[in-house]
Design an enzyme around this catalytic site. Structure first.
Site, PDB file in Angstrom:
ATOM      1  N   LYS A   1      19.687  93.914  90.316  1.00  0.00           N
ATOM      2  CA  LYS A   1      19.920  92.524  90.733  1.00  0.00           C
ATOM      3  C   LYS A   1      20.788  92.595  91.972  1.00  0.00           C
ATOM      4  CE  LYS A   1      22.927  89.498  88.837  1.00  0.00           C
ATOM      5  NZ  LYS A   1      23.449  88.400  87.984  1.00  0.00           N
TER       6      LYS A   1
ATOM      7  N   THR B   1      36.084  86.811  83.417  1.00  0.00           N
ATOM      8  CA  THR B   1      36.705  87.920  84.147  1.00  0.00           C
ATOM      9  C   THR B   1      35.694  89.027  84.404  1.00  0.00           C
ATOM     10  OG1 THR B   1      38.861  87.375  83.236  1.00  0.00           O
ATOM     11  CG2 THR B   1      38.590  89.594  84.105  1.00  0.00           C
TER      12      THR B   1
HETATM   13  P1  NAD Z   1      32.402  77.442  88.910  1.00  0.00           P
HETATM   14  O1  NAD Z   1      32.932  77.662  90.272  1.00  0.00           O
HETATM   15  O2  NAD Z   1      31.267  76.499  88.710  1.00  0.00           O
HETATM   16  O3  NAD Z   1      33.594  76.961  87.933  1.00  0.00           O
HETATM   17  C1  NAD Z   1      34.853  77.608  87.990  1.00  0.00           C
HETATM   18  C2  NAD Z   1      35.669  77.287  86.748  1.00  0.00           C
HETATM   19  O4  NAD Z   1      36.936  77.950  86.858  1.00  0.00           O
HETATM   20  C3  NAD Z   1      35.968  75.797  86.594  1.00  0.00           C
HETATM   21  O5  NAD Z   1      36.126  75.502  85.224  1.00  0.00           O
HETATM   22  C4  NAD Z   1      37.308  75.661  87.326  1.00  0.00           C
HETATM   23  O6  NAD Z   1      38.043  74.523  86.924  1.00  0.00           O
HETATM   24  C5  NAD Z   1      37.968  76.950  86.873  1.00  0.00           C
HETATM   25  N1  NAD Z   1      39.046  77.374  87.765  1.00  0.00           N
HETATM   26  C6  NAD Z   1      39.006  77.428  89.129  1.00  0.00           C
HETATM   27  N2  NAD Z   1      40.190  77.875  89.589  1.00  0.00           N
HETATM   28  C7  NAD Z   1      40.992  78.077  88.509  1.00  0.00           C
HETATM   29  C8  NAD Z   1      42.324  78.530  88.338  1.00  0.00           C
HETATM   30  N3  NAD Z   1      43.084  78.853  89.383  1.00  0.00           N
HETATM   31  N4  NAD Z   1      42.814  78.631  87.089  1.00  0.00           N
HETATM   32  C9  NAD Z   1      42.039  78.322  86.000  1.00  0.00           C
HETATM   33  N5  NAD Z   1      40.775  77.891  86.103  1.00  0.00           N
HETATM   34  C10 NAD Z   1      40.249  77.771  87.345  1.00  0.00           C
HETATM   35  O7  NAD Z   1      32.049  78.893  88.347  1.00  0.00           O
HETATM   36  P2  NAD Z   1      31.009  79.294  87.221  1.00  0.00           P
HETATM   37  O8  NAD Z   1      29.684  79.564  87.844  1.00  0.00           O
HETATM   38  O9  NAD Z   1      31.098  78.374  86.080  1.00  0.00           O
HETATM   39  O10 NAD Z   1      31.594  80.745  86.818  1.00  0.00           O
HETATM   40  C11 NAD Z   1      32.837  80.837  86.140  1.00  0.00           C
HETATM   41  C12 NAD Z   1      33.301  82.274  86.153  1.00  0.00           C
HETATM   42  O11 NAD Z   1      32.381  83.072  85.426  1.00  0.00           O
HETATM   43  C13 NAD Z   1      33.386  82.901  87.546  1.00  0.00           C
HETATM   44  O12 NAD Z   1      34.628  83.591  87.637  1.00  0.00           O
HETATM   45  C14 NAD Z   1      32.245  83.890  87.584  1.00  0.00           C
HETATM   46  O13 NAD Z   1      32.498  84.986  88.423  1.00  0.00           O
HETATM   47  C15 NAD Z   1      32.164  84.284  86.132  1.00  0.00           C
HETATM   48  N6  NAD Z   1      30.873  84.818  85.705  1.00  0.00           N
HETATM   49  C16 NAD Z   1      30.882  85.869  84.850  1.00  0.00           C
HETATM   50  C17 NAD Z   1      29.694  86.414  84.415  1.00  0.00           C
HETATM   51  C18 NAD Z   1      29.694  87.543  83.431  1.00  0.00           C
HETATM   52  O14 NAD Z   1      28.631  88.138  83.182  1.00  0.00           O
HETATM   53  N7  NAD Z   1      30.794  87.847  82.806  1.00  0.00           N
HETATM   54  C19 NAD Z   1      28.477  85.893  84.890  1.00  0.00           C
HETATM   55  C20 NAD Z   1      28.505  84.794  85.741  1.00  0.00           C
HETATM   56  C21 NAD Z   1      29.710  84.262  86.152  1.00  0.00           C
END
Ligand code: NAD
Length: 321
Positions: free
Chosen positions: A67, A221
């Site tokens: 990917k 994370t």
């Molecule tokens: P998004 O940008 O749509 O949402 C971000 C979220 O984090 C919101 O709830 C926002 O309020 C919160 N946030 C932003 N800044 C913050 C802070 N300083 N303190 C606390 N909360 C805060 O992102 P998303 O697409 O929903 O993705 C969320 C997270 O999941 C991202 O960090 C992304 O990298 C991660 N992710 C992980 C995987 C995995 O496989 N583990 C896959 C996809 C995304």
């Protein structure tokens, strides 16, 4: 080769398909039949973008490929999604490219499937209250996949940006569940299962806020420096993950490891629980924590599933290549 465009994915693959694909590949990772290659992710010095690729090979399903994509913060102004990804699959017998598949929706589905797999295998069967920390793009996929695993009767939620919580309320309403905005103290005191899916770099949920018996899926994370829960919580919990190498370096466990609170040997692959070589939860009081870091094999598994369904339905586009 076959092409399955991003716009076709929503009609092809369900959360149930994604769950089955991810559960199977986690099991194969535990036996060593499937393995991920080191992740590349770099700031490229153009458009503020982070670009990289995740790759692997599953000898059971013969899914092989990568990917590729990343994060382009200026995309929203262009009417595009900031996160962009595409999956490319190869024929494991010949090395020829076999498919190109839109990877954006698949990423959300496979990430939600991972926490749902952890809820199925680690949470208490009598779990009734789902706690959501995070209200971004991924959060609703997480909620939908979670409620398929346990008989939840309500959802409580907290978000750093409270104005985003209507997204969780709307999703819960669609699922026929009451939703309540709560403080983190209330969330920890009420939730049987907690999913954190934020882009936080500081701990949000503290050890003292979590009661015995809780299952927590830490899904946000996925990079060095990010953190969603206090490191002490990992010392109190039984810790499980998709991939130990990622958990200790880019996952939630990186902080507890760095502080010397736990060692690598304290982290169990979720695949061992799926394969029943590890008992998983052993008591109703145990806190279980799944560190979902996100691996390339998840992407390959759901992409391969999408290609198969698209071909079976005659909607995959064939290109001579
Ligand atoms: P998004 O940008 O749509 O949402 C971000 C979220 O984090 C919101 O709830 C926002 O309020 C919160 N946030 C932003 N800044 C913050 C802070 N300083 N303190 C606390 N909360 C805060 O992102 P998303 O697409 O929903 O993705 C969320 C997270 O999941 C991202 O960090 C992304 O990298 C991660 N992710 C992980 C995987 C995995 O496989 N583990 C896959 C996809 C995304």
């Amino acid at each position: 080769m076959w092409i399955v465009p991003e716009a076709a994915i929503a009609d092809l693959i369900t959360p149930e398909d994604s769950f089955d694909a991810v559960e199977a590949v986690f099991a194969a990772m535990d036996t060593g039949r499937a393995y991920n290659f080191p992740v590349i992710r770099e700031a490229i010095g153009h458009a503020d973008a982070l670009y990289g690729f995740k790759s692997g090979f599953d000898r059971d399903s013969l899914a092989m490929g990568l990917k590729s994509g990343g994060y382009w913060p200026g995309n929203a102004d262009k009417g595009l999604t900031n996160h962009q990804s595409t999956v490319i699959l190869f024929d494991a017998d010949t090395g020829r490219v076999s498919a190109m598949v839109g990877g954006n929706l698949l990423t959300a589905l496979r990430t939600a499937a991972a926490s749902a797999v952890s809820i199925k295998h680690l949470s208490r069967e009598d779990s009734r209250v789902l706690g959501m920390i995070g209200a971004g793009h991924q959060s609703v996929f997480q909620m939908r996949a979670a409620v398929a695993q346990r008989s939840f009767d309500r959802v409580v939620g907290w978000n750093y940006h409270p104005e985003m919580l209507s997204r969780l309320a709307d999703c819960a309403a669609q699922l026929g569940l009451p939703f309540q905005e709560v403080s983190l103290d209330e969330l920890g005191a009420q939730a049987d299962v907690i999913i954190s899916i934020t882009s936080s770099f500081d701990p949000i949920l503290m050890d003292a806020q979590v009661r015995p018996g809780t299952h927590i899926a830490c899904m946000g994370t996925d990079t060095k420096g990010k953190q969603e829960v206090e490191a002490a919580l990992l010392a109190r919990a039984s810790v499980f993950t998709d991939e130990v190498a990622q958990s200790i370096s880019i996952g939630e466990a990186q902080h507890a490891i760095a502080a010397g609170l736990i060692g690598e040997g304290d982290i169990t692959r979720i695949g061992a629980v799926i394969n029943a070589t590890h008992p998983g939860r052993t008591s109703g009081d145990e806190i279980t924590l799944f560190d979902g870091t996100g691996v390339g094999l998840q992407d390959l598994a759901v992409a391969a599933r999408a290609v198969k369904i698209a071909r079976d339905r005659g909607v995959a586009i064939e290109v001579a290549f």
